[in-house]
Design an enzyme around this catalytic site. Structure first.
Site, PDB file in Angstrom:
ATOM      1  N   ASP A   9      11.106 -49.520  -4.782  1.00  0.00           N
ATOM      2  CA  ASP A   9      11.348 -48.224  -5.262  1.00  0.00           C
ATOM      3  C   ASP A   9      10.940 -47.891  -6.661  1.00  0.00           C
ATOM      4  OD1 ASP A   9      12.987 -45.726  -5.848  1.00  0.00           O
ATOM      5  OD2 ASP A   9      14.498 -46.836  -6.829  1.00  0.00           O
ATOM      6  N   ASP A  11      11.971 -45.084  -9.481  1.00  0.00           N
ATOM      7  CA  ASP A  11      12.862 -44.617 -10.417  1.00  0.00           C
ATOM      8  C   ASP A  11      14.123 -45.422 -10.458  1.00  0.00           C
ATOM      9  OD1 ASP A  11      11.563 -42.380 -11.708  1.00  0.00           O
ATOM     10  OD2 ASP A  11      11.478 -41.722  -9.546  1.00  0.00           O
ATOM     11  N   ASP A 184      17.579 -49.377  -6.514  1.00  0.00           N
ATOM     12  CA  ASP A 184      18.489 -49.284  -7.641  1.00  0.00           C
ATOM     13  C   ASP A 184      19.771 -48.133  -7.018  1.00  0.00           C
ATOM     14  OD1 ASP A 184      16.920 -46.789  -7.867  1.00  0.00           O
ATOM     15  OD2 ASP A 184      18.373 -46.283  -9.478  1.00  0.00           O
TER      16      ASP A 184
HETATM   17  C1  XBP Z   1      14.175 -40.592  -7.480  1.00  0.00           C
HETATM   18  C2  XBP Z   1      14.352 -39.241  -7.235  1.00  0.00           C
HETATM   19  C3  XBP Z   1      13.153 -38.350  -7.792  1.00  0.00           C
HETATM   20  C4  XBP Z   1      13.003 -38.251  -9.170  1.00  0.00           C
HETATM   21  C5  XBP Z   1      12.346 -36.980  -9.534  1.00  0.00           C
HETATM   22  O1  XBP Z   1      13.561 -41.637  -6.455  1.00  0.00           O
HETATM   23  O2  XBP Z   1      14.953 -38.796  -6.529  1.00  0.00           O
HETATM   24  O3  XBP Z   1      13.315 -37.060  -7.214  1.00  0.00           O
HETATM   25  O4  XBP Z   1      14.348 -38.109  -9.865  1.00  0.00           O
HETATM   26  O5  XBP Z   1      11.034 -37.005  -8.860  1.00  0.00           O
HETATM   27  P1  XBP Z   1      13.317 -42.956  -6.331  1.00  0.00           P
HETATM   28  P2  XBP Z   1      10.412 -35.882  -8.613  1.00  0.00           P
HETATM   29  O6  XBP Z   1      14.240 -43.739  -7.050  1.00  0.00           O
HETATM   30  O7  XBP Z   1      13.160 -43.011  -4.732  1.00  0.00           O
HETATM   31  O8  XBP Z   1      11.975 -43.169  -6.896  1.00  0.00           O
HETATM   32  O9  XBP Z   1      10.567 -34.846  -9.537  1.00  0.00           O
HETATM   33  O10 XBP Z   1       8.802 -36.144  -8.813  1.00  0.00           O
HETATM   34  O11 XBP Z   1      10.575 -35.562  -7.119  1.00  0.00           O
HETATM   35 MG    MG Z   2      15.847 -45.313  -7.268  1.00  0.00          MG
END
Ligand code: XBP
Ligand code: MG
Length: 252
Positions: A9, A11, A184
């Site tokens: 993943d 973020d 996470d």
């Molecule tokens: C994290 C998310 C994303 C980001 C924003 O997903 O939910 O939506 O907050 O990204 P992950 P965008 O942990 O799976 O990476 O605005 O580009 O959608």
């Molecule tokens: Mg994440």
């Protein structure tokens, strides 16, 4: 089964991007469009249960008593425009070095490559964000480390649906028993386990108190030479950092 690939993943797992990254970028985009919306730290935490930035904005407009007649353009036009401005802002912040990788991420990538494991990304976020994050942390050739980078709208259903992990497994041509996922959040864990992947969790700012009961191993970080890993759930092997042998022991 012998470990063949690690699927990450982005973020909250590779970097702590939400509170001081995505949230700030959304607010900047709102300002640029003349909107008075402000997502404070608490509100953003609540909104994070909706994965995907465009989906998150729509959910906000539809459930937070927003007067739709005051919008500068139709919602269907406004959302992609706002999201484009938000992505540009986030990418600039990343390029300025504001989103460093979390402890042990680079070391884990190096270990994996030395052992000829495949590396992949399975994320809800936009591809431009990942490209910028990897470039800022690993240099312009960093993306070459990855066999597959699967992002955002490439699948129909975002996490917690399993689609993105199913897609990566299909592209890697590997069985879930040969791979480990890294997440996470509870939503991410649901997605990875939905694809039958054993999943290691490193919680992030917003996810500390979420339910990780489906994970066999929850760590405070991957650990490195300077920061010894702390095991939050699962067997403590007494190691300073997550290594191949430890990861292999999680696969039956
Ligand atoms: C994290 C998310 C994303 C980001 C924003 O997903 O939910 O939506 O907050 O990204 P992950 P965008 O942990 O799976 O990476 O605005 O580009 O959608
Ligand atoms: Mg994440």
């Amino acid at each position: 089964m012998k470990l063949a690939a690690l699927i990450f993943d982005v973020d909250g797992t590779l970097a702590e991007t939400e509170r001081d990254g995505h949230r700030v970028a959304f607010n900047e985009a709102f300002k640029q469009k003349g909107l008075s919306w402000q997502w404070d730290v608490k509100t953003y935490g609540d909104l994070l249960k909706i994965t995907g930035g465009k989906e998150r904005i729509r959910h906000y407009v539809e459930t937070y008593n927003i007067d739709k007649s005051s919008l500068p353009e139709s919602l269907d036009t406004l959302i992609p425009n706002l999201h484009k401005a938000k992505t540009d802002c986030f990418v600039s912040m990343v390029a300025e070095g504001k989103m460093p990788f979390k402890t042990g991420v680079t070391r884990l990538f190096e270990l994996a490559k030395k052992d000829q494991l495949k590396l992949a990304i399975a994320t809800t976020t936009t591809l431009d964000n990942i490209t910028a994050l990897i470039k800022a942390n690993l240099g312009s050739s960093g993306l070459n480390l990855f066999d597959i980078v699967a992002a955002g709208d490439i699948v129909a259903n975002k996490k917690p649906a399993a689609d993105i992990y199913d897609y990566v497994l299909q592209q890697l041509d590997l069985h879930p028993d040969e791979c480990l996922a890294f997440e996470d959040s509870h939503n991410g864990l649901l997605s990875a386990t939905g694809a039958k992947l054993t999943t290691i969790v490193t919680p992030s700012f917003y996810t500390q108190s979420e339910d990780f009961s489906m994970s066999p191993l929850v760590l405070d970080s991957f650990g490195d030479e300077k920061h010894k890993v702390t095991v939050l759930k699962g067997e403590d092997k007494g190691k300073d950092y997550l290594d191949i042998e430890w990861m292999q022991s999680l696969l039956s």
